[in-house]
Design a protein around this motif. Structure first.
Motif, PDB file in Angstrom:
ATOM      1  N   LEU A  21     -12.160   3.257   9.105  1.00  0.00           N
ATOM      2  CA  LEU A  21     -12.454   3.475   7.503  1.00  0.00           C
ATOM      3  C   LEU A  21     -13.704   2.093   7.270  1.00  0.00           C
ATOM      4  O   LEU A  21     -14.257   2.328   6.176  1.00  0.00           O
ATOM      5  N   PRO A  37     -12.211  -4.235   2.107  1.00  0.00           N
ATOM      6  CA  PRO A  37     -11.028  -4.160   2.064  1.00  0.00           C
ATOM      7  C   PRO A  37      -9.500  -3.690   0.697  1.00  0.00           C
ATOM      8  O   PRO A  37      -8.485  -3.088   0.800  1.00  0.00           O
ATOM      9  N   HIS A  45      -9.228  -0.176   0.886  1.00  0.00           N
ATOM     10  CA  HIS A  45      -8.410   0.242   1.708  1.00  0.00           C
ATOM     11  C   HIS A  45      -7.302   1.783   0.511  1.00  0.00           C
ATOM     12  O   HIS A  45      -7.195   2.831   1.100  1.00  0.00           O
ATOM     13  N   LYS A  46      -6.702   1.075   0.003  1.00  0.00           N
ATOM     14  CA  LYS A  46      -5.506   1.979  -0.742  1.00  0.00           C
ATOM     15  C   LYS A  46      -6.228   3.440  -1.405  1.00  0.00           C
ATOM     16  O   LYS A  46      -5.012   4.096  -2.267  1.00  0.00           O
ATOM     17  N   SER A  97      -3.049   3.714   4.743  1.00  0.00           N
ATOM     18  CA  SER A  97      -3.854   3.163   5.609  1.00  0.00           C
ATOM     19  C   SER A  97      -3.547   1.749   6.633  1.00  0.00           C
ATOM     20  O   SER A  97      -2.418   1.353   5.765  1.00  0.00           O
ATOM     21  N   GLY A 120      -7.349  -1.041   9.645  1.00  0.00           N
ATOM     22  CA  GLY A 120      -8.651  -0.719   9.496  1.00  0.00           C
ATOM     23  C   GLY A 120      -9.284   0.989   9.756  1.00  0.00           C
ATOM     24  O   GLY A 120      -9.901   1.208  10.018  1.00  0.00           O
ATOM     25  N   ILE A 161      -7.230   4.956   8.664  1.00  0.00           N
ATOM     26  CA  ILE A 161      -6.776   5.926   7.801  1.00  0.00           C
ATOM     27  C   ILE A 161      -5.732   7.185   8.427  1.00  0.00           C
ATOM     28  O   ILE A 161      -6.418   7.799   9.465  1.00  0.00           O
TER      29      ILE A 161
END
Length: 182
Positions: A41, A46, A49-50, A71, A74, A76
């Motif tokens: 990522l 942060p 990330h989703k 994820s 760090g 995915i």
């Protein structure tokens, strides 16, 4: 079981990606079984990330296709049964809902239809309600049309409220609300 060498290299194939594109073997080589693919990522915040997902570049369509992913730490990760170009993209755009025949007065109609779509990660949930209760709608995946057919066994003549909620696979949500008379 014969072993094969697989070449992995960096590329710029997916220009809108949030990092480099990775090419695994070549797209014209079939992957007979699913395998795990993980991409970093990188410097992605942060909180995004989703919203990240792995995409695959489809040379025939000249477009990216969502492969999904989850994820952690760090990275995915997803499973795929394709080789070719992969990248990380961010989906923060909500799905679209377009009324094709919904009106405030539908006393003479037998149905109403919406066109729904999502530009990247794909629609995960379709939640239609009439008067706060779940309503059965027919979905035609080929045309991305969602249709409700009036049935007096389930809905009475009179004033009603309609709500359609779409959620894509990254949690982006679109809502359509309107009252109608049938």
């Amino acid at each position: 079981f014969p072993s094969h060498d697989i070449t992995i290299r960096k590329s710029n194939k997916v220009a809108t990606a949030s990092g480099p594109t990775i090419c695994v073997a070549t797209a014209d080589v079939p992957a007979h079984l699913k395998y795990d693919i993980s991409l970093p990522l990188g410097n992605l915040k942060p909180e995004l990330h989703k919203k990240a997902l792995i995409v695959r570049y489809d040379a025939d369509k000249k477009d990216v296709i969502a492969e999904g992913g989850s994820s952690e730490s760090g990275w995915i990760k997803t499973q795929t049964n394709y080789f070719g170009y992969f990248a990380v993209m961010i989906d923060t755009i909500k799905p679209t809902i377009q009324s094709l025949s919904f009106k405030s007065n539908m006393t003479a109609q037998s149905s109403f239809t919406f066109k729904i779509s999502d530009a990247l990660s794909g629609i995960d949930q379709i939640i239609p309600e009439i008067d706060g209760e779940w309503a059965l709608m027919e979905f035609d995946a080929k045309s991305n049309r969602l249709t409700y057919y009036f049935d007096p066994r389930f809905i009475q003549k009179g004033k009603h409220s309609f709500k359609l909620r779409l959620v894509d696979s990254r949690g982006n949500e679109a809502i359509y609300k309107s009252d109608f008379v049938w």
